[in-house]
Design a protein around this motif. Structure first.
Motif, PDB file in Angstrom:
ATOM      1  N   ASN A  41       0.825  -1.214   0.000  1.00 35.15           N
ATOM      2  CA  ASN A  41       0.000   0.000   0.000  1.00 35.15           C
ATOM      3  C   ASN A  41       0.857   1.260   0.000  1.00 35.15           C
ATOM      4  O   ASN A  41       0.377   2.349   0.319  1.00 35.15           O
ATOM      5  N   SER A 364      -1.812  -4.119  -4.582  1.00 35.68           N
ATOM      6  CA  SER A 364      -3.040  -3.473  -4.111  1.00 35.68           C
ATOM      7  C   SER A 364      -3.854  -2.847  -5.228  1.00 35.68           C
ATOM      8  O   SER A 364      -5.092  -2.907  -5.208  1.00 35.68           O
ATOM      9  N   THR A 378      -2.521  -6.638  -0.040  1.00 37.13           N
ATOM     10  CA  THR A 378      -1.645  -5.945   0.907  1.00 37.13           C
ATOM     11  C   THR A 378      -1.410  -6.830   2.123  1.00 37.13           C
ATOM     12  O   THR A 378      -2.155  -7.790   2.368  1.00 37.13           O
TER      13      THR A 378
END
Length: 432
Positions: A41, A364, A378
């Motif tokens: 992320n 992600s 993630t």
């Protein structure tokens, strides 16, 4: 025996002794300590503690900031000097649909006809494909299995890449329908000897045929029909928002016309696949919350007047405009080249994105575009423990070397027929 048959026999024999049963369900809790965790992320934990139990992540933290009770986890792995990543995701893939291109009976990627939304790639997926074993050692642990051919190719599903069958492997069934938007140009020749290009005079007509088909499909959902139409029924998810329309289009006009058509018909969820000229209509994409799965970036520009590095820069150009971007790898030799997906992201990092942004292109961001970000993509508590440990930077082919990989907490075998052959010939020539 011909030379060709002999080679196939050798490859088949090699595949036999490389066969591995899928990993068993996780029974012991595991803690990975002291590695550099790339969360997928955009964040990094330099000295991490990653714990998982029963296939789910239970701890994602800085090891220096927590104190664990003795015996809190059944097994502890020291990952000092190593890197931990969420499993990579390969969208728009034909893994498991074709084994050997030259053997027709092993090719199940396309169906006869033009409008085939009812064709489900999942039931043709071969979980025992030998090609799948060769992509896991580079960190590709999930894939969107996608049909090919026709105007509407069919319906894709998403699988994890270690299972006995498609029933065991599926993690999201019938996630979207794939539409190959009409081409603006008719090209001649082939990649080695490209010929001239001319405008497609039937472009408007072909768009109208698609619009008519989808409009009729929508009308079918709203009416009470005397007879069932399974083809129209299969499009229901496009209109109730449970499925995504994956719009395969490269050129600016295609993308604009495709989005306009989808909005007119009432399809709310759209993702562009390919998107070579998506940067030219970035504002339209952003205003409609439409992401892009960029086509293989290890490629050349389409036109002579384009920057030779344009394919490498497109991920950065779109990201700067606020577009959610993922990477796909369709094209020549796409199944075996799936292993190169991390290095496509690495190239995007070399041409403008920072490494963590580039990582998001295959973790992600792709999970978000495929609608599976609630449970993977993630490293976060509560999500699937689908991750791996690499000796070095997983986006660099020089240092991407996995020591362990897990899918839903299950420890995978990273051996395959190619690694076995490598070991055999190293031994033959006494290489260490």
């Amino acid at each position: 025996m011909s030379k060709y048959t002999y080679i196939l026999t050798l490859l088949f024999s090699a595949s036999l002794f490389a066969q591995h049963a899928p990993a068993k369900k996780q029974t012991k809790s595991i803690l990975i300590l002291n590695g550099t965790a790339h969360l997928g992320n955009g964040k990094i934990i330099d000295n991490s503690a990653i714990g998982f139990k029963d296939g789910k992540l239970t701890l994602v933290a800085d090891a220096s900031l927590i104190r664990l009770a003795t015996g809190a986890y059944d097994e502890t792995i020291d990952a000092t000097g190593k890197h931990i990543y969420p499993g990579f995701i390969a969208p728009n893939s034909t893994l498991g649909l074709v084994e050997i291109d030259a053997v027709k009976s092993s090719d199940d990627q396309s169906e006869i006809g033009e409008m085939n939304p009812n064709v489900r790639s999942l039931i043709a997926y071969n979980a025992e494909s030998k090609v799948i074993e060769t992509v896991r050692p580079n960190g590709i642990l999930m894939a969107q299995i996608t049909p090919r051919g026709g105007t509407i190719s069919g319906t894709s599903s998403i699988v994890q890449l270690d299972s006995w069958s498609y029933q065991d492997g599926v993690i999201k069934e019938n996630d979207g329908i794939h539409l190959n938007f009409p081409s603006i140009y008719n090209s001649s020749g082939w990649w080695a000897e490209p010929g001239s290009a001319s405008l497609n005079k039937d472009y408007a007509k072909e768009i109208n045929e698609i619009r008519t088909f989808l409009s009729n499909a929508k009308a079918y959902q709203l009416a009470t029909a005397n007879e069932r139409n399974l083809v129209f029924e299969s499009t229901k998810g496009l209109f109730d928002g449970t499925q995504t329309l994956f719009l395969h289009a490269d050129h600016e006009l295609q993308i604009i016309d495709g989005i306009k058509m989808a909005k007119e018909i009432g399809i709310s969820k759209v993702v562009i696949v390919g998107g070579f000229e998506a940067y030219k209509c970035a504002e339209l994409l952003k205003s409609n919350s439409i992401g892009v799965l960029l086509r293989r970036v290890h490629d050349m520009p389409e036109f002579d007047d384009q920057d030779v590095n344009l394919p490498y820069k497109m991920a950065k150009m779109l990201t700067e405009k606020g577009i959610v971007v993922g990477l796909e790898n369709s094209g020549d030799m796409e199944r075996m080249n799936t292993r190169n997906l991390p290095f496509l992201a690495g190239t995007c990092a070399a041409y403008g994105l920072d490494k963590e942004q580039a990582l998001q292109l295959i973790t992600s961001n792709t999970a978000q575009l495929l609608g599976i970000d609630s449970f993977c993509g993630t490293l976060e508590q509560g999500k699937d423990a689908t991750l791996f440990i690499s000796e070095g930077d997983a986006l660099d082919m020089r240092t991407n070397k996995l020591s362990k990989a897990y899918i839903q907490g299950r420890l995978l075998s990273l051996e395959n027929h190619q690694s076995k052959l490598n070991d055999i010939y190293k031994e033959k020539y006494n290489q260490k």
